[in-house]
Structures are given as C-alpha cells and as structure tokens.
Design an enzyme around this catalytic site. Structure first.
Site, PDB file in Angstrom:
ATOM      1  CE  LYS A 224      -3.544   2.347   2.723  1.00  0.00           C
ATOM      2  NZ  LYS A 224      -4.516   2.213   3.810  1.00  0.00           N
ATOM      3  CE  LYS A 277      -6.006   1.968  -0.315  1.00  0.00           C
ATOM      4  NZ  LYS A 277      -6.474   2.056   1.018  1.00  0.00           N
TER       5      LYS A 277
HETATM    6  C1  PBG Z   1      -7.150   3.085   5.798  1.00  0.00           C
HETATM    7  C2  PBG Z   1      -7.613   3.058   4.391  1.00  0.00           C
HETATM    8  C3  PBG Z   1      -7.537   4.079   3.444  1.00  0.00           C
HETATM    9  C4  PBG Z   1      -8.109   3.582   2.266  1.00  0.00           C
HETATM   10  C5  PBG Z   1      -8.539   2.293   2.534  1.00  0.00           C
HETATM   11  N1  PBG Z   1      -8.198   1.975   3.854  1.00  0.00           N
HETATM   12  C6  PBG Z   1      -7.046   5.468   3.588  1.00  0.00           C
HETATM   13  C7  PBG Z   1      -5.631   5.731   3.888  1.00  0.00           C
HETATM   14  O1  PBG Z   1      -4.785   4.838   3.945  1.00  0.00           O
HETATM   15  O2  PBG Z   1      -5.327   6.896   4.090  1.00  0.00           O
HETATM   16  C8  PBG Z   1      -8.252   4.333   0.986  1.00  0.00           C
HETATM   17  C9  PBG Z   1      -9.214   3.755  -0.010  1.00  0.00           C
HETATM   18  C10 PBG Z   1      -9.605   4.673  -1.104  1.00  0.00           C
HETATM   19  O3  PBG Z   1      -9.006   5.740  -1.333  1.00  0.00           O
HETATM   20  O4  PBG Z   1     -10.564   4.332  -1.816  1.00  0.00           O
HETATM   21  N2  PBG Z   1      -8.104   2.579   6.681  1.00  0.00           N
END
Ligand code: PBG
Length: 353
Positions: A224, A277
């Site tokens: 991520k 992601k």
């Molecule tokens: C954190 C989380 C995020 C997203 C999914 N889980 C936000 C982040 O890491 O700041 C983002 C998903 C999206 O942008 O659609 N719980």
C-alpha cells in the site's frame, strides 16, 4: 505515386518481417464473435469487491460529494442495499466504519456494538452468503486520524528515541489484533488489515487463532502506497490525519523492489490473500507481485481518487463512462489481479450483463 509508396512499404515490411502477408492479426478482429473467442481477459462481477461506508443513524443514505453514487449507510438500510448488490452477482463487500466519537486509541473500533460490528451483523442476517470483509485500521477511529497509537504522553514520550507523534509499531499491533477478533465475533468472513504496520498480519493471525478463528482468512493490504489518490476516501470515512502524513508506514510511490519485500513478509506471516493499492498508477506492481507470488490470490484496490477522476470527467461529458470503467477494470485484471476492490462494482456489473 500511391502505388510507388505501397510497393516500397510492402518490400520493406517483407524484408523486416518475413511473415507478412501471411501473418495478418486483423483476421482475428473481423467480427465481435471472433474477437470474443480470442479475448484473453474476461471481466466478471465475480471479480468485484464493493467498498461500503457505514455510519450511525437511522435511514441514513448520505452521498459523498467527491464520490457521486457512493454513500454512507446506516445499518437499518443495509439489508436492502446488500440484496441489490447480491442480485448483481457481486460476491463480496468491504466495510469501512464512521464511528460516533473518536479518541486516541479508537475504542469503538473493537466495541461489540461499534458501527462495523453492527453493520456486519445486519448484512449477515439479511444475506448470509454475502462475503463480508472488514478493513482493520485505526485511522477512522482515532481523534488524531493516524493508523496507529502515537508516540505522545503526558509530558513524556512513550519512546524517547522516536519523534513526537510517530506512529508506534508494536503497541499498535495489540489494538489491530483486538479489532480483528471483534470483527470476527460480529460475523465477518475475512479481515483486511490496511495500516502497513510491521507485523500486522502475524499479530492478527495469532489473535484470531487464540480466539478460535483459525479458519478466518486475512486479506492483507500487503503493498500500500502513500498515495494522493486516497483524498476522496478521507472525506467518506472521515479518516484524514489531523497533522502530518502516512509516509512513515505506507510505501513510497517511487519504489517497486520494496513491494517484493513487503509481500514476502506478509506471506511469511500467514496472509491468505494479497493486495496492491492503488491500482491504476501501480499496474507494474500488480504484474510483479502476480509473477513472484503466483500461489496466492491477488486483489487490487481501484481507489477513491481513481473513481472520482472518472466520475468528474464523465459528468462533464469528456469521457464515455461505461467504456472507460470497463477498460480500466480490464486493465487491472490483465495486469494480474484476481479481485478488484472498486466503487464502480455495481455499475460495472450492470454493464457486463
Ligand atoms: C485506511 C484506508 C484508506 C483507504 C482504505 N483503507 C485510507 C488511507 O490509507 O489513508 C483508501 C481507499 C480509497 O481511497 O478508496 N483505513
């Protein structure tokens, strides 16, 4: 004149590729039927996981302004919505909770009556076969909006050698493990830790096993990135950090070899499924993880900012939304993803019919 050019072209092409005119790829593009027979990548509603935001209240269906068509739902409205998702052939949803109040630890995250726990119970009661995945992270629940406990304290830091406000690692693992067990107890089918905290998969695995959930799979957000494409999500889930950013735990968008290291660690810790992601700017990463970890299912998250860009352009009449969405989702699958978390899931499922 034209004949001259054609003659010349024919000659040079015959010289460089001896196959022409025997090889003519266009023969297989002649009709929709032939094109469909030789299509390498098939997109299906089975591939989709639909992300949903759940919030306290009654009869609440609140649209997210930067994500047209995506809503925060109160638990009482979930049964109807989940039924229509199931009818479209979408097998799974992933839940994000918007809690009632926030605190430094994020107590509601593991409360038996927390918003996600309520939502899981409502969904599993209405449509038992719907696969319910829960996002396991702290950022929506903490008052500071960070994905872990912070290095602060009354006048003195918990860790004197780490900076003030640093997201603590091992202290956070205990909370993540409690959250995962609490989601499992509410009836979640899969838990998905998204915080990029070192050791999160292992800590959650141990916690789940001790609580009798050794059968429950972990879908790890294994790769991520610290991405600006999460902007609209932070409005939807009200989980923006109050200060600072997530660069001390999420990956640098410039790195790709590091994705192999992150993935290998999560596999070793017992991840059952992997994730990359965001998806679109990271198709090379999806391909790399797919090739290096062929034995595990791989998901990709087509994130909020990717969705918002398409919706904005479509609303202006600048893009043909159905065609662009199906092309994007196909490209994510072609890159190597087995599953796609996408806010387009319902529309795409309809367009695929
Ligand atoms: C954190 C989380 C995020 C997203 C999914 N889980 C936000 C982040 O890491 O700041 C983002 C998903 C999206 O942008 O659609 N719980």
């Amino acid at each position: 004149m034209i004949q001259d050019i054609l003659n010349k072209q024919n000659k040079s092409q015959t010289a460089s590729s001896a196959n022409f005119p025997v090889a003519r790829p266009r023969r297989l593009r002649l009709s929709p039927q032939i094109r469909s027979m030789v299509r390498e990548t098939q997109l299906s509603p089975d591939d989709f996981i639909y992300p949903m935001f759940v919030a306290h209240g009654r009869r609440l269906q609140q649209e997210i302004s930067s994500m047209p068509g995506v809503f925060q739902w109160s638990p009482d409205l979930l049964p109807g919505e989940i039924e229509s998702i199931a009818k479209l052939g979408i097998p799974a949803v992933v839940l994000f909770g918007v809690p009632e109040h926030k605190d430094p630890v994020g107590e509601e995250n593991f409360a038996p009556d927390g918003i996600v726990q309520q939502a899981v119970r409502a969904i599993k009661k209405a449509v038992p076969e719907m696969v319910v995945i829960t996002d396991v992270c702290l950022c929506e629940y903490t008052d500071h909006g960070h994905c872990g406990l912070l290095n602060t304290g009354d006048g003195k830091r918990l860790h004197p050698h780490l900076p003030e406000g640093y997201v603590l690692n091992d202290e956070t693992l205990d909370v993540l493990s409690r959250v995962a067990v609490s989601h499992a107890e509410a009836g979640a089918d899969i838990v998905a830790p998204s915080g990029m905290i070192d050791g999160m998969v292992s800590a959650i695995r141990i916690g789940l096993d001790e609580a009798g959930f050794e059968h429950l799979p972990i879908l790890s957000y294994s790769t991520k990135y610290a991405s600006a494409f999460y902007g609209p999500f932070r409005e939807a889930a009200q989980g923006a950090p109050r200060f600072g950013d997530r660069k001390s735990h999420q990956m640098d968008p410039a790195n790709v070899r590091e994705a192999l290291r992150e993935t290998a660690l999560d596999v070793a810790e017992g991840a059952d499924m992997l994730m990359v992601k965001p998806a679109l700017s990271y198709l090379d990463v999806i391909r790399l993880v797919r090739e290096n970890f062929p034995e595990l299912p791989l998901a990709a998250y087509n994130v909020s900012g990717e969705y918002a860009m398409v919706k904005a352009a479509a609303a202006n009449g600048w893009l043909d939304e159905p065609r662009v969405v199906l092309e994007i989702l196909t490209s994510i699958k072609r890159a190597g993803a087995d599953l796609i978390l996408t806010y387009h899931a319902k529309d795409a499922a309809r367009w695929l019919k």
